[in-house]
Motif scaffolding. Sequence first.
Motif, short mmCIF file in Angstrom:
data_model
loop_
_atom_site.label_atom_id
_atom_site.label_comp_id
_atom_site.label_asym_id
_atom_site.label_seq_id
_atom_site.Cartn_x
_atom_site.Cartn_y
_atom_site.Cartn_z
N GLU A 17 0.78 -1.24 0.00
CA GLU A 17 0.00 0.00 0.00
C GLU A 17 0.82 1.29 0.00
O GLU A 17 0.33 2.33 -0.45
N THR A 18 2.04 1.26 0.54
CA THR A 18 2.82 2.50 0.67
C THR A 18 3.00 3.26 -0.64
O THR A 18 2.85 4.48 -0.66
N PRO A 19 3.34 2.60 -1.76
CA PRO A 19 3.55 3.36 -3.00
C PRO A 19 2.37 4.23 -3.39
O PRO A 19 2.55 5.37 -3.84
N PHE A 20 1.16 3.71 -3.22
CA PHE A 20 -0.04 4.46 -3.62
C PHE A 20 -0.34 5.59 -2.64
O PHE A 20 -0.76 6.69 -3.05
N LEU A 21 -0.14 5.35 -1.34
CA LEU A 21 -0.35 6.40 -0.34
C LEU A 21 0.68 7.52 -0.53
O LEU A 21 0.34 8.71 -0.45
N LEU A 22 1.91 7.15 -0.79
CA LEU A 22 2.97 8.14 -1.01
C LEU A 22 2.69 8.96 -2.26
O LEU A 22 2.85 10.19 -2.26
N GLU A 23 2.21 8.30 -3.30
CA GLU A 23 1.88 9.01 -4.53
C GLU A 23 0.75 10.02 -4.30
O GLU A 23 0.77 11.14 -4.83
N ALA A 24 -0.24 9.63 -3.49
CA ALA A 24 -1.36 10.54 -3.18
C ALA A 24 -0.85 11.78 -2.43
O ALA A 24 -1.27 12.91 -2.71
N LEU A 25 0.05 11.59 -1.48
CA LEU A 25 0.62 12.72 -0.74
C LEU A 25 1.45 13.62 -1.66
O LEU A 25 1.38 14.86 -1.57
N GLN A 26 2.22 13.03 -2.54
CA GLN A 26 3.04 13.81 -3.46
C GLN A 26 2.17 14.60 -4.44
O GLN A 26 2.48 15.74 -4.78
N ARG A 27 1.07 13.99 -4.88
CA ARG A 27 0.14 14.68 -5.77
C ARG A 27 -0.52 15.85 -5.06
O ARG A 27 -0.70 16.93 -5.64
N LEU A 28 -0.88 15.65 -3.79
CA LEU A 28 -1.46 16.74 -3.00
C LEU A 28 -0.46 17.87 -2.82
O LEU A 28 -0.82 19.05 -2.92
N GLU A 29 0.80 17.54 -2.57
CA GLU A 29 1.83 18.56 -2.39
C GLU A 29 2.05 19.37 -3.67
O GLU A 29 2.28 20.58 -3.62
N ARG A 30 1.95 18.71 -4.82
CA ARG A 30 2.12 19.40 -6.10
C ARG A 30 0.93 20.31 -6.41
O ARG A 30 1.09 21.46 -6.81
N ASN A 31 -0.26 19.78 -6.22
CA ASN A 31 -1.46 20.49 -6.67
C ASN A 31 -2.04 21.45 -5.64
O ASN A 31 -2.56 22.51 -6.00
#
Length: 212
Positions: A17-31
């Motif tokens: 699960e970590t890769p998808f949770l990390l991707e969601a956080l990174q997307r939030l930080e970008r947008n």
Amino acid sequence: MVTLTAPYIAGFLAFRETPFLLEALQRLERNQPTLMPQVVFVDGNGLFHYREFGLACHLGVLSALPCVGVAKNLLQVQGVYKSEEHQSQIAALQKGGDCFPLTAASGKVLGKALRSSDKSSKPVYVSVGHKISLDTAVRLTHSCCHYRVPEPIRQYTANQLKENLSWRKDRVRNKGIGDQMNQKLNSSAARQSAVLFGRENAAHHLCNSILL
């Protein structure tokens, strides 16, 4: 909704699960960087884990954010079991905010069982993920609970259930449309077969007539 590619293996949830949770956080930080959380609640364990490094630890280290592991079920690990003593400790939790330590056979405290709400006598299991103390993790968890599960996790779970239900309905609807199309195709194929069969019979009779 994401499609998980790794199989579920007990004790290795972080790799799934970590890769998808990390991707969601990174997307939030970008947008929307202004909405980045100060602390992340993880539906899983942190230090309260077979190797003292659960999902909340993985996500915290990779995201560099304070993380709290909040598990709904007891992970029986390092001498912590659903024993009569454990059940009696749960029964002794009188009100929301009451808790007791989850102590390993080595004597190390890996987390705490927390009665998170007056409305629920069943505890949640809180452990450190990253950049936070256990007492602070317990206090934050309790402050975020209207019911048994902290609101960030409860709201996410509720939304996920709605998405899953919608996806299942769409799948059933699409399957129904597909079945109708298949029925039409089958009916059409049957009619064509009947026509061809009729023509073959007619030709056969005509040949017999000529031969006679």
